[in-house]
Scaffold this active site. Sequence first.
Site, short mmCIF file in Angstrom:
data_model
loop_
_atom_site.label_atom_id
_atom_site.label_comp_id
_atom_site.label_asym_id
_atom_site.label_seq_id
_atom_site.Cartn_x
_atom_site.Cartn_y
_atom_site.Cartn_z
N LYS A 107 3.68 -11.45 3.51
CA LYS A 107 3.44 -9.87 3.45
C LYS A 107 3.20 -9.47 4.73
O LYS A 107 1.97 -10.21 5.30
CB LYS A 107 2.34 -9.58 2.33
CG LYS A 107 1.89 -8.12 2.45
CD LYS A 107 0.93 -7.53 1.49
CE LYS A 107 0.75 -6.23 1.63
NZ LYS A 107 -0.25 -5.58 0.66
N LYS A 139 7.74 -9.11 1.90
CA LYS A 139 7.33 -7.66 1.67
C LYS A 139 6.95 -7.24 3.13
O LYS A 139 6.25 -7.70 3.98
CB LYS A 139 6.21 -7.28 0.92
CG LYS A 139 5.80 -5.94 0.82
CD LYS A 139 4.51 -5.83 0.08
CE LYS A 139 3.69 -4.55 0.09
NZ LYS A 139 2.53 -4.42 -0.61
#
Length: 332
Positions: free
Chosen positions: A202, A256
């Site tokens: 992330k 992400k």
Amino acid sequence: MTHAAFPDLRLRRIRRTGWSRAMVRETQISPANLIWPLFVCAGERTEEPVASLPGVSRWSVDLLVERARDAVDAGIPCLALFPYTEADRRSENGAEALNPDNLMCRATAAIKDALGDAIGVLTDVALDPYTSHGQDGLLDDAGYVVNDPTVEVLVGQALNQARAGADIIAPSDMMDGRVGAIRRALEAEGFGNIQIMSYAAKYASAFYGPFRDAVGSRGLLKGDKKTYQMDPANAEEALREVAQDLAEGADSVMVKPGLPYLDIVRLVKEHFAVPVYAYQVSGEYAMIEAAVAAGAGERDALVLETLLAFRRAGASAVLSYHALHAARLLGA
Ligand code: PBG
């Protein structure tokens, strides 16, 4: 491999007709490859549109269950839930995350009561929807997010969600060691069958702005999340994050944001034989909607092309705010 050369080779032959294109298509996408993120708010029969995410609303629990039914009807296998926490329930240490009666728990239980195993519920583990400062963890005096004390709270948050009926626990906080700590706690409490989908790679991204509006943390957040979320410049580090989370007991991993990080999706898929998910985040959704509003593109085509690209890169499924629309286009 020997290849013919032009004109014996004409690559356009196989593209000339629809039936032929269908026959050689390398990548498939169906509603089963979509996870739909939904925002929950307090109240009854309440829908609150999110201004920076046109077409996306927060739903009170009763209406959320209706959205869950829509998802089932469209063939979507899983929902990802996020709460909008009222200011008076936010605090320095995010204690509302541990409240067994918080919005996430009520929403999870209501969906599971209504629909059982017809759909999965994925719950996000991180403190930002509950803290008064908008960071994902606990702060020291200097404002640094402290790792190990935060992990202790995250374990409590994960157990709270597990007791409410969550099917997949998804830690999005990027603390070190949280997957292992959550896995051990789940085992100890008899939740051995709950999956962990870790937000493993992330990045500290500029694409999360509208999400922070949706959960109400944008105005609160001071500074950035660069001491825990990854530097967008790094790819090898993503492999170390994924290796670590898998070693600690994650069942699957997420990359992400999505489109700007398709190389990371592919890289992770090539290195690890595990399901890899991609999150087409709020800023990406807003970009598509802005393009549509500006007359720069056609929504259905933009949405389906981007979702297909995630699949081509190796994603098992994609978290997308366009999921319901896309699932209906794809046909259950
Ligand atoms: C927070 C969290 C964020 C998102 C999912 N979980 C925001 C952040 O890290 O600041 C972003 C999702 C999106 O932008 O759609 N733990």
